[in-house]
Motif scaffolding. Structure first.
Motif, PDB file in Angstrom:
ATOM      1  N   UNK A 228       0.839  -1.204   0.000  1.00 27.62           N
ATOM      2  CA  UNK A 228       0.000   0.000   0.000  1.00 27.62           C
ATOM      3  C   UNK A 228       0.874   1.254   0.000  1.00 27.62           C
ATOM      4  N   UNK A 229       2.001   1.200   0.698  1.00 31.48           N
ATOM      5  CA  UNK A 229       2.833   2.407   0.683  1.00 31.48           C
ATOM      6  C   UNK A 229       3.574   2.541  -0.656  1.00 31.48           C
ATOM      7  N   UNK A 230       3.969   1.420  -1.262  1.00 28.31           N
ATOM      8  CA  UNK A 230       4.606   1.481  -2.597  1.00 28.31           C
ATOM      9  C   UNK A 230       3.629   2.087  -3.615  1.00 28.31           C
ATOM     10  N   UNK A 231       2.394   1.632  -3.549  1.00 26.86           N
ATOM     11  CA  UNK A 231       1.385   2.106  -4.508  1.00 26.86           C
ATOM     12  C   UNK A 231       1.122   3.600  -4.310  1.00 26.86           C
ATOM     13  N   UNK A 232       1.061   4.022  -3.053  1.00 27.35           N
ATOM     14  CA  UNK A 232       0.865   5.448  -2.759  1.00 27.35           C
ATOM     15  C   UNK A 232       1.956   6.293  -3.388  1.00 27.35           C
ATOM     16  N   UNK A 233       3.196   5.789  -3.260  1.00 29.58           N
ATOM     17  CA  UNK A 233       4.342   6.602  -3.659  1.00 29.58           C
ATOM     18  C   UNK A 233       4.631   6.563  -5.156  1.00 29.58           C
ATOM     19  N   UNK A 234       4.198   5.496  -5.851  1.00 32.37           N
ATOM     20  CA  UNK A 234       4.663   5.374  -7.237  1.00 32.37           C
ATOM     21  C   UNK A 234       3.950   6.372  -8.152  1.00 32.37           C
ATOM     22  N   UNK A 235       4.710   6.850  -9.124  1.00 34.08           N
ATOM     23  CA  UNK A 235       4.224   7.936  -9.965  1.00 34.08           C
ATOM     24  C   UNK A 235       3.541   7.416 -11.216  1.00 34.08           C
ATOM     25  N   UNK A 236       2.702   8.272 -11.792  1.00 34.00           N
ATOM     26  CA  UNK A 236       2.062   7.937 -13.073  1.00 34.00           C
ATOM     27  C   UNK A 236       3.071   8.287 -14.158  1.00 34.00           C
ATOM     28  N   UNK A 237       3.898   7.293 -14.542  1.00 27.92           N
ATOM     29  CA  UNK A 237       5.002   7.612 -15.454  1.00 27.92           C
ATOM     30  C   UNK A 237       4.825   6.972 -16.828  1.00 27.92           C
ATOM     31  N   UNK A 238       3.604   6.508 -17.103  1.00 24.52           N
ATOM     32  CA  UNK A 238       3.289   5.907 -18.414  1.00 24.52           C
ATOM     33  C   UNK A 238       4.222   4.753 -18.770  1.00 24.52           C
ATOM     34  N   UNK A 239       4.664   4.026 -17.752  1.00 23.27           N
ATOM     35  CA  UNK A 239       5.406   2.792 -18.048  1.00 23.27           C
ATOM     36  C   UNK A 239       5.087   1.768 -16.966  1.00 23.27           C
ATOM     37  N   UNK A 240       5.345   0.505 -17.282  1.00 17.34           N
ATOM     38  CA  UNK A 240       5.079  -0.554 -16.308  1.00 17.34           C
ATOM     39  C   UNK A 240       6.267  -0.693 -15.369  1.00 17.34           C
ATOM     40  N   UNK A 241       5.999  -1.058 -14.120  1.00 18.57           N
ATOM     41  CA  UNK A 241       7.073  -1.334 -13.159  1.00 18.57           C
ATOM     42  C   UNK A 241       6.950  -2.763 -12.663  1.00 18.57           C
ATOM     43  N   UNK A 242       8.101  -3.389 -12.438  1.00 17.30           N
ATOM     44  CA  UNK A 242       8.164  -4.730 -11.836  1.00 17.30           C
ATOM     45  C   UNK A 242       8.890  -4.519 -10.504  1.00 17.30           C
ATOM     46  N   UNK A 243       8.135  -4.547  -9.412  1.00 15.21           N
ATOM     47  CA  UNK A 243       8.663  -4.132  -8.108  1.00 15.21           C
ATOM     48  C   UNK A 243       8.538  -5.235  -7.075  1.00 15.21           C
ATOM     49  N   UNK A 244       9.501  -5.272  -6.148  1.00 20.10           N
ATOM     50  CA  UNK A 244       9.377  -6.225  -5.044  1.00 20.10           C
ATOM     51  C   UNK A 244       8.767  -5.539  -3.826  1.00 20.10           C
ATOM     52  N   UNK A 245       8.676  -6.278  -2.742  1.00 17.65           N
ATOM     53  CA  UNK A 245       8.025  -5.807  -1.519  1.00 17.65           C
ATOM     54  C   UNK A 245       8.729  -4.637  -0.862  1.00 17.65           C
ATOM     55  N   UNK A 246       9.978  -4.378  -1.282  1.00 18.25           N
ATOM     56  CA  UNK A 246      10.697  -3.207  -0.751  1.00 18.25           C
ATOM     57  C   UNK A 246      10.525  -2.001  -1.669  1.00 18.25           C
ATOM     58  N   UNK A 247       9.811  -2.214  -2.779  1.00 21.37           N
ATOM     59  CA  UNK A 247       9.684  -1.135  -3.760  1.00 21.37           C
ATOM     60  C   UNK A 247      10.870  -1.089  -4.708  1.00 21.37           C
ATOM     61  N   UNK A 248      11.758  -2.102  -4.633  1.00 23.52           N
ATOM     62  CA  UNK A 248      12.934  -2.147  -5.515  1.00 23.52           C
ATOM     63  C   UNK A 248      12.537  -2.743  -6.865  1.00 23.52           C
ATOM     64  N   UNK A 249      13.115  -2.206  -7.942  1.00 26.29           N
ATOM     65  CA  UNK A 249      12.839  -2.741  -9.278  1.00 26.29           C
ATOM     66  C   UNK A 249      13.469  -4.107  -9.454  1.00 26.29           C
ATOM     67  N   UNK A 250      12.767  -4.991 -10.146  1.00 28.81           N
ATOM     68  CA  UNK A 250      13.297  -6.310 -10.523  1.00 28.81           C
ATOM     69  C   UNK A 250      13.528  -6.268 -12.029  1.00 28.81           C
TER      70      UNK A 250
END
Ligand SMILES: NC(=O)c1ccc[n+]([C@@H]2O[C@H](COP(=O)([O-])OP(=O)(O)OC[C@H]3O[C@@H](n4cnc5c(N)ncnc54)[C@H](OP(=O)(O)O)[C@@H]3O)[C@@H](O)[C@H]2O)c1
Length: 252
Positions: A228-250
Motif C-alpha cells: 500500500x505504501x509502494x502504490x501510494x508513492x509510485x508515480x504515473x510515469x506511463x510505463x510498467x514497473x516490476x517491483x518487489x516488496x521493498x519497492x525495488x525494481x526487478x
C-alpha cells in the motif's frame, strides 16, 4: 464520506484479505471485493452481492474467472462507481493444487497443468485488465497492481524448475509491459505494476516454506502494508514497473 474506490480481485487470497483489512481503516475509501463463490473473504466485514454502496465494503461473487463471468462482474462494478476507482489489486495466482505440482525437471511438465497455471496466472489478470480499462476515467489516476513473482523474471532465472509458474508470470509481465505502452497513448492516468510480494505465509507457499529462513517468510499484514505504501508513492510515469516488496525494481 467515500471519495475513492479500491477494487480487490481474487479477494480470497491471503494477501488480498490483509490488503482489504488495511484499506478498510480509511473511511474515505470504498472497497469492492471480487472472488469466487467457494469461500468468501469471511474475515472482512463485507456486504453480500449486489448491495448498493451505502456502506464501505461490498462483494461481487463470480462463478469462475471465465471471460463471460468477468464481463458480467465488470457490468456490476459500474453500479459502484459513484467514486472513482483509484486502485485495482489483481491477486489471482496458483502454484500448486491437488492435481498440480510445480515441476522439478522436464519430465514433470504436463500439458493440462501448464494450461491451468497459465489460465489462472496470466489469462485471468489480462481479462480483467481488458474489461476494466475502458471503464476507467482518463481524468483521475488509477494504479493497477497484478501479483507477479520474481521467478517470472527471465533475466534473473538461475535456479530453473517450476516451468509453468515461471512461464505464466513471465507471460503476465510481458502483457503488463505491452499494455503500459498502449495505455501511455490511451490513458496517461493509469499506472501498471507487476508486484513480487516475497515469500509470504499463505496456502500458496505452504508446501515450500521449510527452507525459507524465518526472517524471509513474510506475514500477509507486512506485505500488504509495504504494497500500500509502494502504490501510494509510485508515480504515473506511463510505463510498467516490476517491483518487489521493498519497492525495488526487478529486472524483467
Ligand atoms: N505467497 C507467496 O509466497 C507468493 C510469492 C510470490 C508471488 N505470489 C503471488 O501472489 C498472489 C496471491 O497469492 P497468495 O499467496 O495470497 O495465494 P492464495 O492465498 O493461495 O490465493 C490464491 C489466489 O488465486 C486465486 N485463484 C485460485 N484458483 C484460481 C483459478 N483457478 N483461476 C483464477 N484464480 C484462482 C484466488 O482467487 P479467489 O479469491 O477467487 O479464490 C486467490 O486470489 C498470487 O498471484 C501469487 O502467485 C505469492
Amino acid at each position: 464520506m467515500i471519495n475513492q474506490l479500491t477494487l480487490i480481485i481474487g479477494a480470497n487470497s491471503g494477501i488480498a484479505k490483509a490488503i482489504a483489512l488495511q484499506v478498510q481503516e480509511h473511511k474515505d475509501t470504498g472497497l469492492l471485493l471480487i472472488n469466487r463463490e467457494q469461500s468468501l473473504a469471511t474475515d472482512i466485514d463485507h456486504k453480500p452481492n449486489n448491495q448498493n454502496i451505502a456502506g464501505q465494503i461490498n462483494t461481487i461473487t463470480v462463478k469462475d474467472y471465465q471471460s463471460s463471468s468477468i464481463e458480467q462482474a465488470v457490468e456490476q462494478i459500474a453500479a459502484y462507481t459513484q467514486a472513482p476507482i483509484t486502485r485495482i489489486f489483481i491477486c489471482n495466482g496458483i502454484l500448486h493444487s491437488d492435481d498440480i505440482k510445480p515441476e522439478k525437471r522436464l519430465e514433470d511438465f504436463d500439458a493440462e497443468s501448464f494450461t491451468q497455471v497459465m489460465a489462472s496466472n496470466a489469462l485471468t489478470p489480462m481479462l480483467w485488465i481488458k474489461k476494466l480499462v475502458p471503464t476507467l476515467s482518463t481524468k483521475s489516476p488509477c494504479k493497477i497492481i497484478v501479483f507477479s513473482a520474481r521467478v517470472g523474471s527471465i533475466s534473473e532465472n538461475r535456479l530453473g524448475g517450476w516451468y509453468s509458474y515461471r512461464a505464466s508470470k513471465a507471460a503476465l509481465n510481458m502483457m503488463i509491459k505491452t499494455a503500459a505502452i498502449e495505455l501511455a497513448r490511451r490513458n496517461k492516468n493509469i499506472k501498471l505494476i507487476a508486484f513480487h510480494p516475497g515469500t509470504t505465509d499463505t496456502p500458496l507457499s505452504k508446501p515450500f516454506q521449510n527452507n525459507v529462513p524465518a526472517n524471509k517468510l513474510f506475514t500477509c499484514e507486512f506485505v500488504a502494508k509495504q504494497l500500500l505504501s509502494i502504490v501510494d508513492e509510485c508515480e504515473l510515469d506511463q510505463s510498467a514497473s516490476f517491483l518487489d516488496w521493498q519497492g525495488e525494481s526487478i529486472n524483467w
